[in-house]
Design a protein around this motif. Structure first.
Motif, PDB file in Angstrom:
ATOM      1  N   MET A 103       1.306 -50.860 -50.064  1.00  0.00           N
ATOM      2  CA  MET A 103       0.355 -51.965 -50.244  1.00  0.00           C
ATOM      3  C   MET A 103      -0.768 -52.008 -49.226  1.00  0.00           C
ATOM      4  N   ASP A 104      -0.628 -51.321 -48.100  1.00  0.00           N
ATOM      5  CA  ASP A 104      -1.701 -51.292 -47.112  1.00  0.00           C
ATOM      6  C   ASP A 104      -2.851 -50.441 -47.664  1.00  0.00           C
ATOM      7  N   THR A 105      -4.006 -51.045 -47.847  1.00  0.00           N
ATOM      8  CA  THR A 105      -5.116 -50.366 -48.533  1.00  0.00           C
ATOM      9  C   THR A 105      -5.539 -49.083 -47.834  1.00  0.00           C
ATOM     10  N   LYS A 106      -5.713 -49.124 -46.525  1.00  0.00           N
ATOM     11  CA  LYS A 106      -6.138 -47.922 -45.804  1.00  0.00           C
ATOM     12  C   LYS A 106      -5.108 -46.817 -45.949  1.00  0.00           C
ATOM     13  N   GLN A 107      -3.831 -47.173 -45.845  1.00  0.00           N
ATOM     14  CA  GLN A 107      -2.765 -46.192 -45.989  1.00  0.00           C
ATOM     15  C   GLN A 107      -2.764 -45.566 -47.386  1.00  0.00           C
ATOM     16  N   VAL A 108      -2.857 -46.399 -48.412  1.00  0.00           N
ATOM     17  CA  VAL A 108      -2.818 -45.896 -49.789  1.00  0.00           C
ATOM     18  C   VAL A 108      -4.015 -44.988 -50.061  1.00  0.00           C
TER      19      VAL A 108
END
Length: 446
Positions: free
Chosen positions: A350-355
């Motif tokens: 769910m973490d945008t940067k991670q995804v």
């Protein structure tokens, strides 16, 4: 070995995975009473094995540990579903806390068996509205009978790669949008050797070709596999016979099944330099978003593009849709550190940067609305085409079942017989197919 290949082979091992999951209504009990701010070590098992993919997941873990210095993650890769299920069934200190699977077919088993924890309480506690985080189709293949036991972790979308040079030479101005257009264009693109055998075909519908599992092209028709009571309804679904008729029509327009099979026998391995599309023996080809990266790495000797697969003529307004699947992640029900495990799962999915970073690294489709809209996503046009397919409201994933993907395998076997001309009474065969699927599902419940 690239993870798509692992997923393709997974269908053959679903029976073993099903045996491991059956009878697991009372899995080893874990705990969600842990304090996620206290020092803890989590065991994370995943299936990635290619060097670039393992490096990408390791970078993700490193970023997580920097954000959560009290949580250490022991990451183990190249782990199969069968191995994970054995460990979760046994429970104990050696079992993983967070797991991933490339097999969305098995989500029904993960949820109904209780092996994977229900994530809804964790989302509710954190004020997460999953419908605002994930596209509907991805939520559909990560839950079963109302239980959200998995979270989407990147997705795979299927579309059509096409040889632009061959299209120009044949005077075809754009990719086909409907099945009748595909039939027409495929015939124009067909070439023969001097002895009359096929040299090149426009499109090969063969269900045995590479990623051409019959459920993937069938998704273009928007079928309903089961009724509201969970009973198979492929015989009552008018789109089923229409689908087989369209595939036969496309095959016959290019020389017929036997001629196609002879040509398919000259293809090399899907992941090799002798891939049928890469060598110019296929002008149009069903495949996933990862193929573009492979074509670039192989320095394809022709100009190629990506478009959605065609749709039935009577559903022309749904053009742009495609088949979706993907990686799923969950928390082991046996984990004694479920709150800390949730922190890792939430970060990974769910973490945008991670995804976004992970999607760019392994060339998969992001699995959240925010990541799909991120300006940091790979700007490659072919990759962007798959992002549109993933967000199309008509795109479809296969529905979950309590015995995993057994019904997909049964449907696949029947489809082999149909395309080879061995099934002479398709309506009667479909009724038997429904009966077999229902019998298999009933056996899994008992």
């Amino acid at each position: 070995m690239p993870r798509r290949r692992v997923r393709l082979c997974m269908v053959a091992t679903l029976g073993a995975a099903g045996l491991l999951l059956s009878g697991c209504a009372n899995p080893s009990t874990g705990s969600a009473d842990d304090d996620p701010t206290k020092p803890v070590t989590l065991k994370f098992w995943h299936g990635w094995s290619a060097t670039s993919e393992v490096k990408a997941i390791d970078r993700s873990i490193a970023r997580f540990e920097k954000l959560h210095p009290n949580i250490k993650v022991q990451s183990t890769g190249n782990v199969s579903d069968a191995t994970i299920n054995q460990a979760l069934r046994a429970g104990g200190g050696k079992a993983p806390d967070v797991v991933t699977s490339f097999t969305t077919n098995n989500v029904g088993q993960y949820c109904s068996s209780g092996m994977w924890a229900d994530l809804d309480p964790f989302m509710k506690k954190n004020g997460i509205d999953k419908k605002k985080v994930f596209p509907k189709t991805l939520l559909d293949y990560t839950r079963y009978e109302g239980k959200q036991c998995a979270s989407p972790l990147l997705a795979d979308a299927f579309g059509m790669y096409y040889n632009k040079d061959e299209f120009r030479a044949a005077g075809i101005k754009r990719p086909p949008h409907t099945m009748s257009e595909m039939k027409r264009d495929a015939a124009k693109l067909t070439k023969k050797n001097g002895d009359g055998t096929l040299k090149q075909v426009g499109f090969m519908p063969s269900f045995r070709l590479y990623q051409n599992s019959p459920d993937r092209m069938f998704a273009q028709y928007g079928p309903e596999y089961f009724n509201s009571a969970g009973k198979a309804r492929l015989a009552k679904e008018p789109k089923t016979e229409q689908y087989y008729a369209d595939m036969k029509g496309i095959t016959d327009a290019q020389g017929g099944f036997s001629a196609m099979e002879r040509l398919r026998g000259t293809f090399g391995d899907e992941m090799s330099s002798q891939n049928g599309f890469l060598t110019g023996k296929l002008a149009m080809h069903l495949d996933g978003e990862w193929r573009g990266l492979m074509l670039d790495e192989a320095k394809a000797k022709f100009d190629w593009g990506v478009a959605p697969l065609p749709v039935p003529d009577d559903q022309a307004d749904t053009y742009g849709r495609g088949y979706l699947t993907g990686t799923v992640a969950g928390i082991a029900h046996s984990s004694k550190h479920q709150n800390a495990a949730w922190e890792l799962l939430q970060f990974l999915t769910m973490d945008t940067k991670q995804v976004v970073n992970f999607a760019n690294a392994i060339h998969n489709v992001p699995s959240t609305f925010a990541a799909l809209k991120s300006p940091d996503l790979d700007a490659d046009p072919s990759f962007r085409a798959f992002l549109k397919i993933a967000q199309n409201p008509y795109s479809q994933a296969i529905p979950p079942s309590n015995n995993g993907g057994q019904y997909v395998t049964t449907f696949q076997d029947f489809s082999y017989s149909v395309e080879a001309g061995k099934e002479h009474d398709i309506p009667a065969g479909l009724k038997k197919l429904d009966d077999q699927i229902d019998a298999d599902n009933l056996q899994s419940e008992n």
